[in-house]
Scaffold this active site. Structure first.
Site, PDB file in Angstrom:
ATOM      1  N   ASN A   7       0.924  -1.083  -0.051  1.00  0.00           N
ATOM      2  CA  ASN A   7      -0.092  -0.176   0.051  1.00  0.00           C
ATOM      3  C   ASN A   7       0.792   1.394   0.104  1.00  0.00           C
ATOM      4  OD1 ASN A   7      -1.266   2.257   1.217  1.00  0.00           O
ATOM      5  ND2 ASN A   7      -2.997   0.970   1.491  1.00  0.00           N
ATOM      6  N   HIS A  10       0.928   5.827   2.081  1.00  0.00           N
ATOM      7  CA  HIS A  10       1.480   6.954   3.186  1.00  0.00           C
ATOM      8  C   HIS A  10       2.449   7.777   2.193  1.00  0.00           C
ATOM      9  CE1 HIS A  10      -0.020   5.525   6.582  1.00  0.00           C
ATOM     10  NE2 HIS A  10      -0.036   4.164   5.922  1.00  0.00           N
ATOM     11  N   HIS A  43      -5.446   3.705  -1.862  1.00  0.00           N
ATOM     12  CA  HIS A  43      -6.796   3.958  -1.289  1.00  0.00           C
ATOM     13  C   HIS A  43      -7.226   5.369  -1.886  1.00  0.00           C
ATOM     14  CE1 HIS A  43      -9.892   4.404   2.533  1.00  0.00           C
ATOM     15  NE2 HIS A  43     -10.415   4.443   1.093  1.00  0.00           N
ATOM     16  N   ARG A  45      -9.596   7.800  -1.375  1.00  0.00           N
ATOM     17  CA  ARG A  45     -10.823   8.451  -0.479  1.00  0.00           C
ATOM     18  C   ARG A  45     -11.497   9.381  -0.892  1.00  0.00           C
ATOM     19  NH1 ARG A  45      -8.876   6.411   5.077  1.00  0.00           N
ATOM     20  NH2 ARG A  45     -10.826   7.522   5.549  1.00  0.00           N
ATOM     21  N   ARG A  49      -7.462  12.669   0.482  1.00  0.00           N
ATOM     22  CA  ARG A  49      -6.503  13.210   1.539  1.00  0.00           C
ATOM     23  C   ARG A  49      -4.943  12.815   0.981  1.00  0.00           C
ATOM     24  NH1 ARG A  49      -7.826   9.693   7.056  1.00  0.00           N
ATOM     25  NH2 ARG A  49      -9.729  10.794   6.826  1.00  0.00           N
ATOM     26  N   GLU A  70      -8.440   0.298  -3.002  1.00  0.00           N
ATOM     27  CA  GLU A  70      -9.077   0.250  -1.870  1.00  0.00           C
ATOM     28  C   GLU A  70     -10.249   1.347  -2.034  1.00  0.00           C
ATOM     29  OE1 GLU A  70      -6.556   0.064   1.455  1.00  0.00           O
ATOM     30  OE2 GLU A  70      -8.220   0.785   2.718  1.00  0.00           O
ATOM     31  N   THR A 101      -8.435   3.558   8.027  1.00  0.00           N
ATOM     32  CA  THR A 101      -9.731   2.468   8.217  1.00  0.00           C
ATOM     33  C   THR A 101      -9.753   2.018   9.475  1.00  0.00           C
ATOM     34  OG1 THR A 101      -9.206   2.263   5.942  1.00  0.00           O
ATOM     35  CG2 THR A 101     -11.003   0.824   6.817  1.00  0.00           C
ATOM     36  N   GLU A 151     -10.834  -9.491   2.798  1.00  0.00           N
ATOM     37  CA  GLU A 151      -9.887  -9.467   3.461  1.00  0.00           C
ATOM     38  C   GLU A 151     -10.018  -9.065   4.899  1.00  0.00           C
ATOM     39  OE1 GLU A 151      -7.362  -5.763   2.299  1.00  0.00           O
ATOM     40  OE2 GLU A 151      -6.652  -5.497   4.164  1.00  0.00           O
ATOM     41  N   HIS A 191      -3.796  -4.672   7.706  1.00  0.00           N
ATOM     42  CA  HIS A 191      -3.831  -3.619   8.502  1.00  0.00           C
ATOM     43  C   HIS A 191      -3.358  -3.959   9.815  1.00  0.00           C
ATOM     44  CE1 HIS A 191      -5.640   0.021  10.356  1.00  0.00           C
ATOM     45  NE2 HIS A 191      -6.157   0.297   9.181  1.00  0.00           N
TER      46      HIS A 191
HETATM   47  N1  PXP Z   1      -5.848  -3.110   4.120  1.00  0.00           N
HETATM   48  C1  PXP Z   1      -6.804  -2.269   4.306  1.00  0.00           C
HETATM   49  C2  PXP Z   1      -8.051  -2.500   4.107  1.00  0.00           C
HETATM   50  C3  PXP Z   1      -6.602  -0.999   4.672  1.00  0.00           C
HETATM   51  O1  PXP Z   1      -7.348   0.072   5.030  1.00  0.00           O
HETATM   52  C4  PXP Z   1      -5.306  -0.599   5.183  1.00  0.00           C
HETATM   53  C5  PXP Z   1      -5.038   0.720   5.531  1.00  0.00           C
HETATM   54  O2  PXP Z   1      -4.990   1.735   4.290  1.00  0.00           O
HETATM   55  C6  PXP Z   1      -4.329  -1.566   4.970  1.00  0.00           C
HETATM   56  C7  PXP Z   1      -4.586  -2.868   4.694  1.00  0.00           C
HETATM   57  C8  PXP Z   1      -2.775  -1.230   5.225  1.00  0.00           C
HETATM   58  O3  PXP Z   1      -2.557  -1.130   6.607  1.00  0.00           O
HETATM   59  P1  PXP Z   1      -1.298  -0.650   7.162  1.00  0.00           P
HETATM   60  O4  PXP Z   1      -1.043   0.759   6.409  1.00  0.00           O
HETATM   61  O5  PXP Z   1      -1.449  -0.413   8.520  1.00  0.00           O
HETATM   62  O6  PXP Z   1      -0.274  -1.632   6.880  1.00  0.00           O
END
Ligand code: PXP
Length: 247
Positions: A7, A10, A43, A45, A49, A70, A101, A151, A191
């Site tokens: 992901n 960030h 993601h 959004r 953001r 996402e 999330t 997931e 997550h």
């Molecule tokens: N899976 C989902 C559905 C999420 O919303 C997120 C956060 O964006 C992640 C995985 C990844 O989480 P993390 O950034 O804590 O690894």
């Protein structure tokens, strides 16, 4: 085998901190792929953001692996997904004020909405994953609305404050993974997973995909994206080797 989807939200968050164009999440995605990631997650959004429409458009053009969008079940974003054609959409609940999330979807109480969303995505050959708590009722509903995958939310496991709570949350993920697999769903998890807590998740036989962002990008600040992604892949592969030996 467990595949890693990285992901890149960030990286976009850091860019947005100054409102300029660096660091670019698309470049980060390319580096993550070069390091061996099996897919890229972003993601989009409602409030844009971090990831924005431009990022998604270019990601779709340059992505060489799997693109997992996402998103919330919001009509504007659904239309963007249907236009963009990612390989997979992961549907999450979305609240404007949340930092990230915060929990799984309530599929049971949004049954018709989720069913219609799955049908619309499937018409365009987009796979659908529903982000749910490790809970049999929600998983059953996910199967009934036509999702391809769930997931499982690992946030409560990752944030557990003591070993008893940790074991309790892990046990829920273990039994829910088996349940989802028996329902005929593919099983992913994500997550809050990091270089310490991911190992136990990799020991769960039914899980074949992980979605990880924050811990990888946090490590990348010190060692670079290439090393950070490779470290996570090594960890996953080592743990998976043990899970196969344990059979
Ligand atoms: N899976 C989902 C559905 C999420 O919303 C997120 C956060 O964006 C992640 C995985 C990844 O989480 P993390 O950034 O804590 O690894």
């Amino acid at each position: 085998m467990i595949t890693l989807n990285v992901n890149i939200d960030h990286v976009a968050t850091l860019r947005q901190a100054r409102g300029g164009n660096e660091p670019d999440p698309v470049s980060a995605a390319i580096m993550a792929e070069l390091a061996g990631a099996s897919g890229i997650v972003c993601h989009l959004r409602e409030d844009r953001r971090h990831i924005n429409d431009r990022d998604l458009r270019i990601l779709k053009e340059v992505n060489q692996t799997k693109l997992d969008l996402e998103m919330a079940a919001n009509e504007e974003i659904i239309r963007i997904a249907l236009d963009t054609l990612p390989d997979l959409v992961t549907i999450v609940p979305e609240k404007r004020q949340e930092l990230t999330t915060e929990g799984g979807l309530d599929v049971i109480n949004n049954f018709d909405k989720m069913k219609s969303l799955c049908e619309r995505m499937h018409e365009k050959s987009i796979e659908v994953s529903l982000f749910v708590e490790p809970n049999e009722q929600q998983i059953t509903a996910a199967k009934e609305v036509g999702a391809d995958m769930v997931e499982l939310h690992t946030g409560h496991y990752a944030n557990a404050k003591d070993p008893i709570q940790n074991e309790f949350e892990l046990a829920k993920i273990i039994s829910s993974s088996a349940f989802a697999f028996d329902c005929g769903l593919k099983v992913a998890a994500g997550h809050g997973l990091n270089y310490i807590n991911t190992k136990s998740i990799c020991m769960i036989h039914e899980i074949n995909e992980l979605s990880i962002g924050h811990s990888i990008m946090a490590r990348a600040i010190y060692v670079g994206i290439d090393r950070a992604v490779k470290d996570m892949i090594d960890l996953i592969n080592n743990a998976t080797l043990h899970r196969n030996i344990d059979i």
